[in-house]
Design a protein around this motif. Structure first.
Motif, PDB file in Angstrom:
ATOM      1  N   LEU A 175      -1.526 -30.915 -18.449  1.00 44.24           N
ATOM      2  CA  LEU A 175      -1.649 -30.935 -19.824  1.00 44.24           C
ATOM      3  C   LEU A 175      -2.695 -31.972 -20.492  1.00 44.24           C
ATOM      4  N   SER A 176      -3.516 -31.499 -21.452  1.00 41.49           N
ATOM      5  CA  SER A 176      -4.448 -32.665 -22.141  1.00 41.49           C
ATOM      6  C   SER A 176      -3.974 -32.576 -23.486  1.00 41.49           C
ATOM      7  N   ASP A 177      -4.789 -33.719 -24.253  1.00 41.43           N
ATOM      8  CA  ASP A 177      -4.722 -33.638 -25.642  1.00 41.43           C
ATOM      9  C   ASP A 177      -5.769 -32.801 -26.302  1.00 41.43           C
ATOM     10  N   LEU A 178      -6.059 -33.052 -27.683  1.00 45.82           N
ATOM     11  CA  LEU A 178      -6.864 -32.052 -28.357  1.00 45.82           C
ATOM     12  C   LEU A 178      -8.485 -32.539 -28.006  1.00 45.82           C
ATOM     13  N   ASP A 179      -8.604 -33.518 -27.333  1.00 50.91           N
ATOM     14  CA  ASP A 179      -9.892 -34.091 -26.983  1.00 50.91           C
ATOM     15  C   ASP A 179     -10.087 -33.611 -25.606  1.00 50.91           C
TER      16      ASP A 179
END
Length: 276
Positions: A175-179
């Protein structure tokens, strides 16, 4: 009183006076003449002796000035250059050893195969080839095909998500953030087929603990492990320990003993999806 020796005419007059005095005295003491030639020779000899004596006496007494010859100054010794100490011929030759290059630190993580998650090691900031803080695409590009879901849209943000499944039932979630920065990596699987095993399947910690390990084994490997919520330490509880680079969280199953999942990272850094 004048102490300077006579010079010039004074010296000549003194010599003449001395000669006359000597001659007068010699005349008074003279015996009866015998031969002319003999007396004249004596007189001439006496005059010569007087002349020599006066001159020598003047020189000896300092009456007749003599030319002064200055003595050359003693040479000043020049400073000698320091002499390098010589090495005795019998002394052993000391050879300077070549510097030993500092070895490059090597990773303590064992080698792993991209297509075999059972060779992957779990630490506080990595699970196998996937590292926290890296860009999502770069971290998962070697994992092959999987289920990848990008953020839905700008108005309804959701974290980047990918899941890869292997034949032994292991599932890796990223899982990654919006960046696009990886914030959480999780090891899960099919709980219905999971059995306790001395050799857990899928990725494991440095001590060998993975899915299928027991909470007792986790406590032995990590004495500081503790419930994330002190009030929830039974079935489906989460247990955390500090490891190199971050925190490892173990997910305990329905029996309150078997590890059914392991994750690293901080889910609070992921955006919340509020769009249904």
């Amino acid at each position: 009183m004048n102490t300077e020796p006579p010079t010039g005419d004074d010296l000549q007059r003194m010599l003449v006076s001395m000669k006359e005095t000597v001659l007068d005295r010699a005349e008074d003491r003279r015996p009866a003449p015998r031969r002319r030639g003999g007396r004249a020779g004596i007189v001439i000899g006496v005059i010569a002796l007087l002349g020599l004596g006066a001159t020598s006496g003047g020189v000896a007494l300092g009456m007749i000035p003599q030319p002064f010859t200055a003595s050359a100054p003693a040479p000043t010794p020049s400073p000698s250059e320091p002499v390098a100490p010589s090495t005795p011929e019998s002394a052993p030759v000391q050879e300077t050893p070549d510097p030993v290059p500092t070895p490059t630190p090597t990773s303590t993580r064992g080698p792993f195969a991209l297509d075999d998650p059972s060779t992957w090691t779990i630490s506080g900031d990595e699970i196998g080839p996937i590292a926290l803080g890296g860009q999502f695409d770069a971290e998962v590009d070697d994992l092959g095909s999987g289920t990848v879901r990008p953020p839905i849209d700008d108005e309804c943000p959701a974290p980047g998500y990918g899941a890869w499944t292997w034949d032994d039932g292991t599932v890796i979630e990223v899982l990654s953030d919006l960046d696009g920065v990886v914030r959480v990596v999780r090891v899960i699987g099919d709980d219905s087929t999971l059995e306790r095993s001395a050799t857990p399947s899928g990725p494991h910690t440095a001590g060998g603990s993975g899915r299928g390990a027991t909470l007792t084994a986790i406590r032995s490997e990590y004495p500081d492990v503790h419930p994330e919520d002190p009030a929830a330490s039974g079935p489906w509880s989460l247990w955390q320990t500090s490891s190199s680079g971050g925190t490892i969280t173990f997910e305990i199953g329905a029996d309150a003993e078997t590890v059914v999942g392991i994750k690293i990272g901080d889910p609070s850094q992921l955006p919340r999806n509020v769009c249904d």
